[in-house]
Design a protein around this motif. Structure first.
Motif, PDB file in Angstrom:
ATOM      1  N   TYR A 212       0.843  -1.193   0.000  1.00 53.32           N
ATOM      2  CA  TYR A 212       0.000   0.000   0.000  1.00 53.32           C
ATOM      3  C   TYR A 212       0.874   1.237   0.000  1.00 53.32           C
ATOM      4  O   TYR A 212       1.852   1.319   0.748  1.00 53.32           O
ATOM      5  N   THR A 221      -5.193   5.725   1.753  1.00 51.23           N
ATOM      6  CA  THR A 221      -4.545   4.871   0.764  1.00 51.23           C
ATOM      7  C   THR A 221      -4.625   5.523  -0.608  1.00 51.23           C
ATOM      8  O   THR A 221      -5.706   5.907  -1.066  1.00 51.23           O
ATOM      9  N   THR A 224      -2.914   0.498  -4.321  1.00 52.95           N
ATOM     10  CA  THR A 224      -2.428  -0.782  -3.832  1.00 52.95           C
ATOM     11  C   THR A 224      -1.727  -1.518  -4.957  1.00 52.95           C
ATOM     12  O   THR A 224      -2.280  -1.654  -6.063  1.00 52.95           O
TER      13      THR A 224
END
Length: 304
Positions: A212, A221, A224
Motif C-alpha cells: 500500500y 490509501t 495498492t
C-alpha cells in the motif's frame, strides 16, 4: 539487464545497505559478521566481527560516517567506518533488533525489537543515552524515520498488521494505518516500510501480499500494488522518488511506479526469499539480499 552476486558470507544474509556516497555496500547475516565491499568489483573492504549472534539489521548514518548493526540478542553496535573504530554498544533490547533508522540529522537512532522485545527505542547515537521507549505495538518488524528535515516522526510496523506514526520525543501517536488488517484472506503482519524521499507518503507491505502507498498526513490509501503472490518482506523507494522496489517470499524483486503502481520490471534471479533491498544513491542499481549472498541488479531501460 546485468546481475552480479556477492558471495562473501558463509550463511544467510538478512540485511544490506548501500553507503550514502555509493562507494560501498554493507551486508550482514547469520554468520554474525558485517561486511563492507565494493558493489562492482565485489572486493571485500572490511569485515566486522563485533557481534556474537546473527545480525538482522543495518543502517548508515546520513553522512555515511557511521554504521549501526543489530542482532538477535538485542545488541546494537555502532562503528566509525573511515577508521573501523568501535563507537559504542547499545544493549537495552531484550532480543531481536529487526530494524534500525537514523534521524535525518544523525543525532538519534530508533531501533525496533521483534520477538521477545516488542519495543521501539529511541536513543542518542554518540552516547547511547535512551531518549524514549515506544511500547504500544507487538513485535516490531520495521522502523522508518521521516526524511523531512528536523522531523521527529517515526513509523513502526508490527505483527498486529498496523503501522503507527508517532512522535519520537514523547510517543504521541499521530495516526494508525490498518489497511493490512482483515481486508484479504492473508491479512497479517506488516513486514516492511519505506518513506518517499519527499517524506509525504509511505509504502507498507506484509503478509497479505499487497503493498500500500498512502498519505502520511491523512492515512489515506493512494493505491495498492498487487504484483506479488506471496508475503512481501522488503521495500525500498528510489532516490528520485519515482519508483518503489518490493521483494518477498515469491523470490522476486518487482519495480513499479511510485505515482501509479504500474509494474515496470521483475527480477527473478534469487535463490530464496528476498530479505532486504537497497537502492544505490544514483538510483541506477538495486541491491537485494537473498540466500547467502547479495545481488546487484542493473535497472532495465525504463527502471531509472
Amino acid at each position: 539487464m546485468t546481475t552480479t552476486y556477492y558471495s562473501g558470507h558463509s550463511d544467510n544474509v538478512f540485511a544490506v545497505a548501500w553507503s550514502p556516497d555509493g562507494s560501498c555496500i554493507a551486508s550482514a547475516g547469520r554468520d554474525n559478521s558485517v561486511q563492507l565491499w565494493h558493489p562492482f568489483t565485489l572486493q571485500r573492504l572490511h569485515i566486522q566481527q563485533l557481534h556474537e549472534h546473527c545480525v538482522l539489521s543495518l543502517a548508515w548514518s546520513p553522512d555515511g560516517t557511521y554504521l549501526a548493526s543489530g542482532d538477535t540478542a538485542g545488541v546494537v553496535q555502532i562503528w566509525h567506518v573511515p577508521t573501523w573504530r568501535h563507537v559504542l554498544t547499545y544493549h537495552e533490547h531484550k532480543r531481536f533488533v529487526r530494524s534500525i533508522a537514523w534521524s535525518p540529522d544523525g543525532r538519534l537512532i530508533a531501533s525496533g525489537g521483534d520477538f521477545g522485545d516488542s519495543t521501539v527505542q529511541v536513543w542518542e547515537a554518540q552516547m547511547g543515552k535512551q531518549h524514549f521507549v515506544h511500547t504500544t505495538q507487538y513485535r516490531i518488524f520495521s522502523v522508518g524515520w521521516s526524511p523531512l528535515p528536523q522531523s521527529n516522526t517515526l513509523a513502526s510496523a508490527s505483527f498486529d498488521g498496523v503501522v503507527q506514526l508517532w512522535n519520537a520525543d514523547d510517543g504521541t501517536i499521530h495516526l494508525s494505518y490498518d489497511a493490512h488488517t482483515g481486508h484479504t484472506a492473508h491479512a497479517g503482519p506488516v513486514y516492511a516500510l519505506a518513506w518517499s524521499p519527499a517524506g509525504h507518503e509511505l509504502a507498507s507491505a506484509g503478509q497479505d501480499t499487497h503493498v500500500y502507498v498512502w498519505d502520511a498526513q491523512a492515512g489515506q490509501t493512494l493505491y495498492t500494488y498487487t504484483g506479488h503472490h506471496a508475503p512481501v518482506k522488503s521495500l525500498a523507494w528510489s532516490p528520485n522518488g519515482m519508483l518503489v522496489a518490493s521483494g518477498g517470499d515469491d523470490m522476486t524483486v518487482q519495480v513499479w511506479s511510485a505515482a501509479t503502481g504500474e509494474h515496470v520490471c521483475t527480477y527473478k534471479e534469487h535463490p530464496s526469499w528476498v530479505r532486504c533491498l537497497s537502492w544505490s544513491p544514483d538510483g541506477h542499481w538495486l541491491a537485494s539480499a537473498s540466500g547467502k549472498g547479495v545481488s546487484i541488479l542493473e535497472a532495465e531501460s525504463g527502471c531509472v
